[in-house]
Design an enzyme around this catalytic site. Sequence first.
Site, short mmCIF file in Angstrom:
data_model
loop_
_atom_site.label_atom_id
_atom_site.label_comp_id
_atom_site.label_asym_id
_atom_site.label_seq_id
_atom_site.Cartn_x
_atom_site.Cartn_y
_atom_site.Cartn_z
N CYS A 197 -37.20 15.75 20.14
CA CYS A 197 -38.13 16.77 20.85
C CYS A 197 -37.61 16.45 22.26
O CYS A 197 -37.14 15.52 22.65
CB CYS A 197 -39.40 16.57 20.49
SG CYS A 197 -39.84 16.67 18.74
N GLY B 279 -34.15 20.29 21.29
CA GLY B 279 -35.05 20.75 20.02
C GLY B 279 -35.03 22.39 20.22
O GLY B 279 -35.45 22.99 21.02
N ASN C 127 -42.70 13.00 21.83
CA ASN C 127 -41.22 12.84 21.38
C ASN C 127 -41.07 11.74 20.77
O ASN C 127 -41.38 10.31 21.35
CB ASN C 127 -40.51 13.05 22.77
CG ASN C 127 -38.76 12.72 22.26
OD1 ASN C 127 -38.68 12.97 21.05
ND2 ASN C 127 -37.98 12.37 23.12
N GLY C 128 -40.96 11.42 19.42
CA GLY C 128 -40.61 10.22 18.80
C GLY C 128 -41.18 10.45 17.39
O GLY C 128 -41.37 11.32 17.06
N TYR D 216 -24.91 10.72 22.35
CA TYR D 216 -25.17 12.34 21.83
C TYR D 216 -26.52 12.73 22.29
O TYR D 216 -25.79 14.19 22.78
CB TYR D 216 -25.10 11.99 20.27
CG TYR D 216 -25.17 13.52 19.62
CD1 TYR D 216 -24.36 14.43 19.68
CD2 TYR D 216 -26.83 13.76 19.20
CE1 TYR D 216 -24.60 15.47 19.05
CE2 TYR D 216 -26.67 14.93 18.64
CZ TYR D 216 -25.68 15.84 18.34
OH TYR D 216 -26.03 17.19 17.81
#
Lengths: 480, 480, 480, 480
Positions: D16, D44, D122-123, D264
């Site tokens: 995210c 996202g 986020n996570g 990435y």
Amino acid sequence: MSRTSEYIADGIHEECGVFGAYDFDGGEVASSIYYGLFALQHRGQESAGIAVCDTNGPKGIVKSCKGMGLVNEVFTQESLASLPGDIGVGHVRYSTAGASNLSNTQPLVLNYVKGTLGLAHNGNLVNALKLREELAYTGAIFQTTIDSEVIAYLIARERLKVGNVESAVKNAMGKIKGAYSLIVMSPRKLIGARDPFGFRPLILGKRGNTYFFASETCALDAVDAEYVRDVLPGEVVSITRDGILSDTSLCQKEHARCIFEYIYFARPDSRLDGVSVYQSRIMAGRILAQEHPADADLVVGVPDSGNVAAMGFAQETGIPYGVAFVKNNYVGRTFIKPKQSMRESSVRIKLNALREVVAGKRVVMVDDSIVRGTTSARIVNMLREAGARQVHVRISSPPFLHPCYFGTDVPNEEQLIAHSHGVDEVCKMIGADSLGYLPAGRLHELLGGITEGDCYGYCRACFTGDYPVEPPTEDIRGIM
Amino acid sequence: MSRTSEYIADGIHEECGVFGAYDFDGGEVASSIYYGLFALQHRGQESAGIAVCDTNGPKGIVKSCKGMGLVNEVFTQESLASLPGDIGVGHVRYSTAGASNLSNTQPLVLNYVKGTLGLAHNGNLVNALKLREELAYTGAIFQTTIDSEVIAYLIARERLKVGNVESAVKNAMGKIKGAYSLIVMSPRKLIGARDPFGFRPLILGKRGNTYFFASETCALDAVDAEYVRDVLPGEVVSITRDGILSDTSLCQKEHARCIFEYIYFARPDSRLDGVSVYQSRIMAGRILAQEHPADADLVVGVPDSGNVAAMGFAQETGIPYGVAFVKNNYVGRTFIKPKQSMRESSVRIKLNALREVVAGKRVVMVDDSIVRGTTSARIVNMLREAGARQVHVRISSPPFLHPCYFGTDVPNEEQLIAHSHGVDEVCKMIGADSLGYLPAGRLHELLGGITEGDCYGYCRACFTGDYPVEPPTEDIRGIM
Amino acid sequence: MSRTSEYIADGIHEECGVFGAYDFDGGEVASSIYYGLFALQHRGQESAGIAVCDTNGPKGIVKSCKGMGLVNEVFTQESLASLPGDIGVGHVRYSTAGASNLSNTQPLVLNYVKGTLGLAHNGNLVNALKLREELAYTGAIFQTTIDSEVIAYLIARERLKVGNVESAVKNAMGKIKGAYSLIVMSPRKLIGARDPFGFRPLILGKRGNTYFFASETCALDAVDAEYVRDVLPGEVVSITRDGILSDTSLCQKEHARCIFEYIYFARPDSRLDGVSVYQSRIMAGRILAQEHPADADLVVGVPDSGNVAAMGFAQETGIPYGVAFVKNNYVGRTFIKPKQSMRESSVRIKLNALREVVAGKRVVMVDDSIVRGTTSARIVNMLREAGARQVHVRISSPPFLHPCYFGTDVPNEEQLIAHSHGVDEVCKMIGADSLGYLPAGRLHELLGGITEGDCYGYCRACFTGDYPVEPPTEDIRGIM
Amino acid sequence: MSRTSEYIADGIHEECGVFGAYDFDGGEVASSIYYGLFALQHRGQESAGIAVCDTNGPKGIVKSCKGMGLVNEVFTQESLASLPGDIGVGHVRYSTAGASNLSNTQPLVLNYVKGTLGLAHNGNLVNALKLREELAYTGAIFQTTIDSEVIAYLIARERLKVGNVESAVKNAMGKIKGAYSLIVMSPRKLIGARDPFGFRPLILGKRGNTYFFASETCALDAVDAEYVRDVLPGEVVSITRDGILSDTSLCQKEHARCIFEYIYFARPDSRLDGVSVYQSRIMAGRILAQEHPADADLVVGVPDSGNVAAMGFAQETGIPYGVAFVKNNYVGRTFIKPKQSMRESSVRIKLNALREVVAGKRVVMVDDSIVRGTTSARIVNMLREAGARQVHVRISSPPFLHPCYFGTDVPNEEQLIAHSHGVDEVCKMIGADSLGYLPAGRLHELLGGITEGDCYGYCRACFTGDYPVEPPTEDIRGIM
């Protein structure tokens, strides 16, 4: 649920993509057309449409689905499933802001004396207004403002005089002037035609027993079809159950292929009239390097269309090629700018410079063109803010000096920075350390074998003002 | 975002509503048209549209908004705001399932030799196919399957010969046959016209300096306008800055006003050609009571159109009037039937019987018509399940025996239960204890002063087969 | 695509409808719930939702679909198909303007210590704020502003102490105060519960091996189910594979059924607690006729809720009943009022008077209530403009004097015209010739056998201020 | 209009982006958050949301807008305008197919004992299920399946014990385990926090008097903000009117920054924890060239993430870098695959090879990773069909051998081709002439100064199985 339209004659200069398919084995073609249009999406993002017909069904039943937006917004699993048919035609359309509305989407579908027609058209007529006037004086009514409607009328009227639709198309072509690549679907035939000057591309392809027309070869790749050949300028190609017929009686020696297709419009993986777009851009970069070398550490392209020319420049000079920008691919058609006042600049949203790449460097920045100059200025500034020591701008086309009347939206002189400013002035205005354009005299080298003397082999009117066809004299909004 | 259409010539028999406005003070008319269409929503729920023009602006700029769905689905605050103009025309459309698509929405907007036209049409031509064929043989192309496009072509061609649009409208009327009430908007004029038989209604109204055309007076009420008069059968009324002009040269003695407007289509608070719809329904109920009395405890109407006739029956007989049904007003256009198998019947969803009202009673149930008989059977059954001891069905129209070609969707003979079954059979099939229809011979009494001998004063062809205008002989899907 | 919400504690007084189903044969219930909600649409038009569970599938997988709008706007063929399950619960919700948002839609679906719960709630708690505060002080977080979330917390916490969900529901009921009819779905059980006063209705029905809970019997009719019985005030009914269990330990003698369900909210084809809504309205009309007779020619009802009482008035007096208004059923949730200034009044859009019916008549106009008085004034005026000589207004409820805290939106005193004005004043303000309310002392007659002394058999607090449960003292927006 | 959701505990490993803003001058922050999220869109694409609060308005009124889709699909001019406030938080979310639904969108907005909170996360927690169970056993209910709800509960409960929200956040951090970068908005404070291992990035930025938190520096660039510093692993940063407070008491020596962010996830124009993503990719290419040189004519990258590493490879080897692929940027979230059988391969739709570039060449193709191997095989094949003589595949990461539990969707072993196949096998399976991965032992070189011995400086568990935090042992779908 609804469409709001301003009905007015608005001679929009547009760039479009066309795609047609005919499966002699009776397979459905809608999904292939969908993929083909998808590969042509860069040629028009405003609206999309597909019309199909079942050649074995009751004659003249055409089903169509058209809408505003991208191909993947207009079509759903459900709407594609509602388009059965082994023959079909598709269209993607771009038009400048304000003139877009649903009634102008293509393909145009209509009934006429001999049944049903579907039409998709890429280009711009220069005598459309005159023809509309003439047609109106013999009782025509117009429900759209697109040239396709004029062409359809002429085909319908010619069809009253001749024995088949391909002859009617050819005779109609005798009356229209300007740029057009045209795909016409009659209940049993798929016809591709290109204006005698060949302004806009049109390719013939094949996969098994299915034949295709497409604006670019990349659309053939998308449907795993092989390239057969380019439709010739002036040629009418009819795909019928009796075979592929060609009528070349309107072909002429003088051609005017749009050079800007190679520089900007077409996808680099396409070949048009036998010339690789990629190669022509590499060549543009090489010519720029020869004509306007620069003492620099790095060559970068402005994404996406400047990249290949930048590589050509790098190859010619030996200066390393680098990627200096990250482009935000999510900036779509519907990206809004919040009204609340803010300092964020919208160029920064679309493009960001890579400090690591350019900091401390003397950079050659290659772009395809300069129109108004404002965007170029912002990008040059972005490079400087990222630490570039010098920014040498190289443009892979000559300066825009004249509007285009043949299917692109190159605007009027007053909006073209090069029309009123010399190279040095423009260089200063965009904040570059040096500026070099591709010389108009070497444009022919982009096309490989064509020599300079072959002056009408391609159209470069936007650079020179030498229009291969007389541009319209009166205000295009005149009559209506 | 998209529209999916089947392009095919489909002579749909439709019922529509039209509304036009012209404000000589220059005020905007879109909101009035919106309210007017809203009051006419019962005449068509499939699509809606408004086209407007600013008579003081550049000539010929027409703005329009059209869409599938109800008036309040198609128009938003925003889309109405995008329709400035002091002259305008609107339309609501109904068509039978399968033939509905966006390209057929009205008003039709087009350019022709003398500028721009907006057209809204209620009715059905009987010679449309022949005219389409003739027009096609002189080079016409058709982008829709609606009669309005044929009428527009004729007006455009006549306009080439005559000096003004109202004459062109009149001349076009000389060529078309069938039912039509028409509103034509040219950049400076609003024209209302009605076919010489007067099949469909058209009313002229006025509020201050704004003039209106409307299908029914209830739409004038909705905009607080006063009734001026009905447009005469065959009359062309032109609202211009020079005044309200009338051309009655096409008027004739024989009229064929649709009697079913009074029985079913129109709202009971409307007056058409001077006759109150409410009164004509009360009269229908009274006639039914005289012709088919019943020994009963209660008179009920099938909502909504059967209610007023039921009250007439009650008034005539003295049997108490009651409300036996609760109707679910939320069953809208988009009500779906889940695919999962279920026992729930969809009639029960729309209508529920009031056990308290009917239990143990002998009930007279008044409805406006019987088409296929299946719905009537379900409603009779519902009354019995709610405890009704007897159910006497009374129908406020004669049996449907013939299709309608003049703007309604009364279907072909084979779908009409009365065509192949006598009254007793139908009575048994719907499970009623007795069944009585309005005698065709007394239909004229619904219209007040008209006498039986005045045989063409109204159209009753669906009951008698005596068509005032020759119906089309060939299959309407023929040519295309 | 998106939802915009204002997150704030807003103690909205709402009226809702609930429906639940459990098919012991394993059939899917979503379509039945859809039909059931559809029949309850009059109880809430703002949002709708369905949650289902497969009792034979992996425990605790609940699928739900919720959305803003009418039942037929929220659900599609596709979304219903995505709701497999043999047990389920549905909800329709109404809330006053401004407080509506997607996160407040029901059913509420949640995981807790023992698995998954689905909750649908009709009513309004009076101690919700206090409970929220207490819960927050033991670590609760709130994601909605609806009472259902409070109830869910209490059930979850009680479930930690007791052995089954129905006991947890009962224990939770011991803590909440106010009006609630509740349907709780656990993975294997469907539980219906009603507050001890029985403010809101809840009915048990059955079709084959499928059991239903519904707010009104009309929803049982819509799914062809038979009425079993009303859930008792204070009762917890658990539908489980082991049978239908009843826990009546919270039942009490004092009841407070909302009398306004009979007068206005419920559909006339429903029976609540054994009393026919239709009959209670007929009775209201009769009482009005006895208490406030009128020398008149015609009795008319204001659609739709005034109609039945009008018939009762007519039956009692012998004055003919008539239909004086045409209602536009297409005025939906989304009807917009164009911003452009216009003279059209919006009452006229929704309702039109029938001149033929009322002209020259002395009219008794029966309506269910007067809140602010403005609408009544407009309707009276409409009758006069249509020619009524006299307008005698009869209201089938006593004057509203106090706000409701038990699930309806009867507003605060200052907005109630009767709170600050006597009957004569109100009569003058609405322009009536006479005005009569139903006497509060005879309200019990609407419910059949209940006698006046049985003072808590029903709630009439909005008329008398005698609240059966202490209303909340602090501002409901207090704590958060 | 509606949302359909499957309610089930689905421990989705998601990636995210988060963004927060606080303008001390009281300016509105919604548009900045919109631009910031837009720049984080690559993190996202499934849903997006913004919640704002006016710190000068009534305490605790949070307005939010959330929806499924891209940032420019979810937000309109109108919805942004409905989000006034000088403090706010935003979120973009990605989740694997099937688990996406509206109720899981963030930011989560809730009321608790001390007012209102907005959370964006986020996570991925590794002890979420255990915490959910513990919370449920003390009476918690869960309305979503996202970890944010667990975190919110813990903060709410800690807030009961401590004096301010930042302490509550810190205490909650003491209970949660796993990867999280968190932005918490209370009515007067904006708090950014990062787990002690620092799995996910979080940056602090500043523009004038406005402070920002963002997942990447590219989002700061998008709002013209300057980089201040990275939030430290384990740090809680509170932006309050009293200043920027930092609590580092949870900071630890061992870090586990996700190495795959550099390879990435992140945009190459971002810097994370002081390391340029661009530089780390260049370095990866160089290492590949050192470890797995190739005798080749051309180095190409698989767009977009392979491009920079390809340039590093080219720089190291001197082999020319080229662009071999054209990517279709219009393949969006909603691209459908028509059901009709067709030969078109979908890889060809997204990517096309440039014959002019690769024909006859020995090509080094650099990509970031191989998951299942099927896509790699198709791209290698595409190069061969375009005429490449040899294709040497170089992967800028080590082979994926283990799933990720810390916020990415690296799948289970059985889906990872490298888990069950050696390098030679994989090479054969994808049809390459040679295959080389980045050695795990040199991963630290991507991060600049970190030395190999500093074994927990970054997380490489997906390559080695050495999880810095114990992964969850039971099936994550277990309890509910």
